[in-house]
Design a protein around this motif. Structure first.
Motif, mmCIF file in Angstrom:
data_model
loop_
_atom_site.group_PDB
_atom_site.id
_atom_site.type_symbol
_atom_site.label_atom_id
_atom_site.label_comp_id
_atom_site.label_asym_id
_atom_site.label_seq_id
_atom_site.Cartn_x
_atom_site.Cartn_y
_atom_site.Cartn_z
ATOM 1 N N ALA A 230 27.793 59.057 27.215
ATOM 2 C CA ALA A 230 27.930 59.469 28.616
ATOM 3 C C ALA A 230 28.269 58.275 29.500
ATOM 4 C CB ALA A 230 26.639 60.137 29.089
ATOM 5 N N PHE B 117 31.960 57.029 28.616
ATOM 6 C CA PHE B 117 32.998 57.937 29.090
ATOM 7 C C PHE B 117 32.883 58.242 30.582
ATOM 8 C CE2 PHE B 117 32.798 59.268 24.500
ATOM 9 C CZ PHE B 117 33.986 58.648 24.155
ATOM 10 N N GLN C 24 30.477 59.407 32.480
ATOM 11 C CA GLN C 24 29.884 60.686 32.870
ATOM 12 C C GLN C 24 28.564 60.517 33.604
ATOM 13 O OE1 GLN C 24 29.731 62.596 29.052
ATOM 14 N NE2 GLN C 24 31.930 62.995 28.997
ATOM 15 N N VAL C 25 28.180 59.273 33.873
ATOM 16 C CA VAL C 25 26.951 59.019 34.639
ATOM 17 C C VAL C 25 27.257 58.039 35.764
ATOM 18 C CG1 VAL C 25 25.418 59.476 32.719
ATOM 19 C CG2 VAL C 25 26.278 57.163 33.061
#
Length: 207
Positions: free
Chosen positions: A201, A204, A206-207
């Protein structure tokens, strides 16, 4: 199981091979058998198994050499070694050559099935991560500036995001299994996460 995963069993004991085939088939797998290396390697090429269960004591070649040849050919199919050789040195040699797991005989069928399922889940996660590589938004510089990752730790983080095991990280970075494990622990600590999925995460974005 939504679809049948293809598993190749390379085992020279007919009784054990048939018992394994029966148990895996009952659990929903599509199973092929080989009793010799000379049979196994062509089957890997023609049937493209999603997981290989490999005995080390084959009659025509040592299982280690089969594993080494598979990896040298670029085959990244998960390999679970199933062997009566239970010394730590035997296990470390298997991991060094690219094995993803190592189970000693005698073994629990239920544990073996659980390990097979885990390896296939990991391989699926890796495939998903690789398909999403183009969406990576966190650069190496960002990982260094935000989290203090070194160049080697950044490489490990990206492999973790692909779903690689410590054994595969060791093989791909040409380091020992223990070094790969230490790097993994350091990456988790620096990113402040507790799982490989959470590393993905971060990598990529995503956080």
């Amino acid at each position: 199981m939504d679809s049948k995963h293809r598993v190749l069993i390379v085992e020279d004991s007919p009784d054990l091979a048939e018992a394994l085939q029966k148990n895996l088939s009952l659990d929903g797998y599509e199973v092929s058998l080989a009793t010799r290396a000379a049979q196994a390697l062509p089957l890997v090429a023609s049937e493209r198994p999603e997981l290989i269960i490999l005995d080390l004591g084959l009659p025509d070649r040592d299982g280690y050499s089969v594993l080494k040849e598979l990896r040298e050919r670029g085959n990244s199919c998960p390999v679970l070694i199933l062997s009566a050789r239970n010394l730590e040195a035997d296990k470390l040699e298997g991991f060094r050559l690219g094995a993803d797991d190592y189970v000693t005989k005698p073994f629990s069928v239920m544990e073996l099935l659980a390990r097979i399922s885990a390896l296939l889940r990991r391989a699926s996660a890796k495939s998903t991560a690789e398909s999403a590589t183009a969406a990576v938004v966190v650069s190496d510089d960002d990982l260094h500036e935000r989290y203090g990752l070194t160049a080697r730790q950044t490489a490990v983080a990206r492999l973790l995001a692909e779903g690689c095991s410590n054994a595969e990280i060791a093989r791909r970075l040409s380091v020992s299994y223990f070094t790969a494990r230490n790097h993994t622990e350091q990456v988790l600590a620096k990113l402040g996460v507790s799982s490989r999925a959470a590393v993905g995460a971060v990598v990529f974005g995503q956080v």
